[in-house]
Design an enzyme around this catalytic site. Structure first.
Site, PDB file in Angstrom:
ATOM      1  N   HIS A  80     -59.373 -33.110  11.629  1.00 64.33           N
ATOM      2  CA  HIS A  80     -59.483 -34.248  10.707  1.00 64.33           C
ATOM      3  C   HIS A  80     -60.113 -33.898   9.370  1.00 64.33           C
ATOM      4  O   HIS A  80     -60.189 -34.740   8.493  1.00 64.33           O
ATOM      5  CB  HIS A  80     -60.233 -35.395  11.382  1.00 64.33           C
ATOM      6  CG  HIS A  80     -59.486 -35.933  12.562  1.00 64.33           C
ATOM      7  ND1 HIS A  80     -58.328 -36.667  12.427  1.00 64.33           N
ATOM      8  CD2 HIS A  80     -59.686 -35.798  13.899  1.00 64.33           C
ATOM      9  CE1 HIS A  80     -57.862 -36.993  13.629  1.00 64.33           C
ATOM     10  NE2 HIS A  80     -58.668 -36.461  14.541  1.00 64.33           N
ATOM     11  N   CYS A 125     -60.767 -38.437  21.821  1.00 59.34           N
ATOM     12  CA  CYS A 125     -60.545 -37.221  21.033  1.00 59.34           C
ATOM     13  C   CYS A 125     -61.129 -36.008  21.767  1.00 59.34           C
ATOM     14  O   CYS A 125     -60.506 -34.962  21.829  1.00 59.34           O
ATOM     15  CB  CYS A 125     -61.198 -37.359  19.656  1.00 59.34           C
ATOM     16  SG  CYS A 125     -60.042 -37.842  18.370  1.00 59.34           S
TER      17      CYS A 125
END
Lengths: 158, 282, 105
Positions: free
Chosen positions: B200, B243
């Site tokens: 990310h 995640c």
């Protein structure tokens, strides 16, 4: 001729459905009676032709530019694919919405009642990449349009 | 914005170019981190206004943005906002309500997370909610989904427009908590040996299979989120756990120290972006 | 059925009323397995939605489990005025049903 008879059956089904709805609401009917108006054979059909024969009374349709399908080129999530169908055909009576690649392709039918325009939006499930097909019945004939939607496997499941 | 397919080879190449990950968390100050984050993402995605990063991947991916817009047309989380209001309005057995802990105002999103100097810990909104319940003799709510997510949806909805504004006080314990969150973010973990930052930060905008990786900037703004994959609302810490699981690491407890510190760090570097929860994601 | 399973927004634009509605329903196809038990989750989906306004049926939709969870439907019709009511009703394959009304704005 066959088409017309079937169409009448379809319309009659819609009317009956309204009555059943009220009866169920009032708790008068057992659940299995609810299915009376729902075109089971159409929804359980594995092929587009069988689905259309049972839902719309006919399997043959002609492609029409008057039908617009709005759906994403790539589905963000196959479980929720936004689809809009609109048709500028005179006398549009009903719309069938199909996902060609689904095990049971027929997803929904919409019968337009008093004053309704041929313009519906919903969100559908698509099992894999395929065409979304919209069939619009107008003037006793079936018109069709299709739009390809890619359904992919995500990586960020979580 | 589809830059590259995220392949194993790419991951290795990227790891070598890592800037922040190689540094020790304490080497940069919170203020420097905020600037690094903003500059990096604004340079990487030119033309995307800062606030737009609050919309996650939809800020940078027009294809999925179309579907998202169609879903936001009548968002699936709407009924949950009402359900949350009912919880907010309900009286405890002692006659009080949740509002008694929050000055009667549900628009609390912008006040959290914050550093509690007395207890030496990061306090998040869900934690404060459960502390309120318990101090009133009510059972706490499970943190990942369900009633707490409904309640957060209502409170976040009322807080829309407030900006993320998490300042790290000049207190060694607060900075240590912040740095612990930062270290967590940049630490490799799990069988896949990925850090949060690999996907990310460095690889935002690239694909994992067909998913476009969302930028870390603004990651804490839109919660709770109705994910189509979940078919329900979930909290930020539920997503953290998801995640972690995806890189085949053992997730930590929702509202445990690790995730609260992570939220503290992530919120700070997203300062200036509006809270826009609840929101819908794929 | 849970209360308030239907949310409706109806807006008049010119002569046309656009109705948007969101229903809360699991929409189980009957083809999906429970991850924990490995058993098929029984089919449970809305199979009929009707919309009425001014005593007339405006739309009848038949659905399969191929409509997404927590279904969304929008449609348009002519002939109504601001302040008129639109009533949306659904029935599912397990005998569940709900109905809600909203005023056209």
């Amino acid at each position: 001729m066959t088409t017309n008879i079937k169409r009448r059956v379809f319309l009659k089904g819609s009317v009956a459905a309204g009555t059943v709805g009220i009866a169920v609401g009032a708790g008068l009917l057992a659940p299995q009676a609810v299915l009376a108006a729902w075109p089971k054979a159409a929804f359980e059909a594995k092929s587009i032709d069988d689905a259309l024969k049972n839902a719309m009374g006919d399997a043959s349709s002609s492609a029409s530019d008057a039908i617009k399908i709005k759906a994403p080129d790539i589905a963000e999530n196959g479980a929720v694919v936004p689809v809009s169908v609109s048709a500028s055909l005179d006398g549009a009576e009903s719309i069938a919405l199909l996902a060609e690649g689904n095990a049971q392709p027929l997803v929904a039918t919409f019968a337009m009642g008093a004053g309704a325009l041929a313009d519906v939006s919903t969100r559908i499930k698509m099992g894999k990449t395929s065409d979304v097909i919209a069939i619009v019945k107008a003037g006793g004939k079936l018109h069709s349009a299709r739009k390809s939607v890619k359904v992919t496997i995500g990586g960020c499941g979580g | 914005m589809r830059l590259r397919t995220f392949a194993a080879a790419a991951v290795c190449a990227l790891a070598a170019t890592t800037v922040m990950a190689d540094k020790r968390a304490a080497d940069t100050s919170p203020a420097e981190d905020l600037k690094t984050y903003r500059d990096y993402f604004q340079k990487r995605f030119p033309g995307v206004p800062l606030n737009e990063f609050g919309n996650g991947v939809y800020a940078i991916d027009n294809v999925s943005r179309d579907s998202w817009n169609a879903v936001e047309e009548f968002p699936p989380y709407e009924p949950m906002i009402e359900a949350g209001q009912a919880i907010w309005d309900a009286r405890f057995a002692n006659g009080k309500r949740l509002g008694s802990c929050f000055g009667g105002d549900p628009a609390q999103r912008g006040n959290f997370p914050y550093w509690d100097a007395k207890r030496k810990m990061v306090v998040t909104l869900p934690l404060a909610i459960n502390e309120c319940l318990e101090s009133n003799g009510e059972p706490p709510l499970p943190y990942r989904k369900g009633r707490i997510a409904d309640l957060l949806a209502f409170m976040s909805y009322r807080s829309r427009g407030q900006k993320i504004n998490v300042e790290i006080p000049d207190d060694p314990d607060a900075i240590a908590a912040y740095n612990a969150g930062k270290s967590f973010y940049f630490a490799r973990r799990g069988q896949l040996n990925f850090s949060c930052a690999h996907c990310h930060f460095e690889s935002a905008g690239m694909n994992v299979r067909t998913d476009v990786l969302s930028p870390a900037l603004g990651h804490t703004s839109g919660w709770p989120v109705y994910r189509s994959k979940w078919g329900e609302l979930g909290t930020l810490h539920r997503r953290f756990a998801g995640c972690n699981r995806r890189v085949r690491a053992k997730p930590f407890a929702a509202q445990g120290t690790e995730y609260r510190n992570l939220e503290y760090f992530l919120s700070h570097v997203s300062n200036g972006i509006e809270y826009n929860g609840p929101s819908a994601r794929k | 059925m849970a209360k308030k399973s239907i949310k409706i927004r109806a807006k008049l634009k010119g002569d046309t009323t656009q109705v948007k509605t969101l229903m809360t329903h699991p929409m189980e196809t009957g083809l999906r397995k429970d991850k924990k038990t490995g058993k098929l989750i029984p089919a449970h989906f809305i199979n009929e939605v009707t919309a009425e306004s001014g005593g007339k049926t405006v739309m009848t939709a038949y659905w399969s489990g191929g409509i997404s969870k927590n279904p969304y439907l929008s449609f348009s019709f002519d002939g109504a005025s601001a302040g008129d009511e639109v009533t949306i009703s659904w029935k599912d394959n397990q005998g569940g049903s709900d109905s809600a009304s909203a005023k056209i704005k």
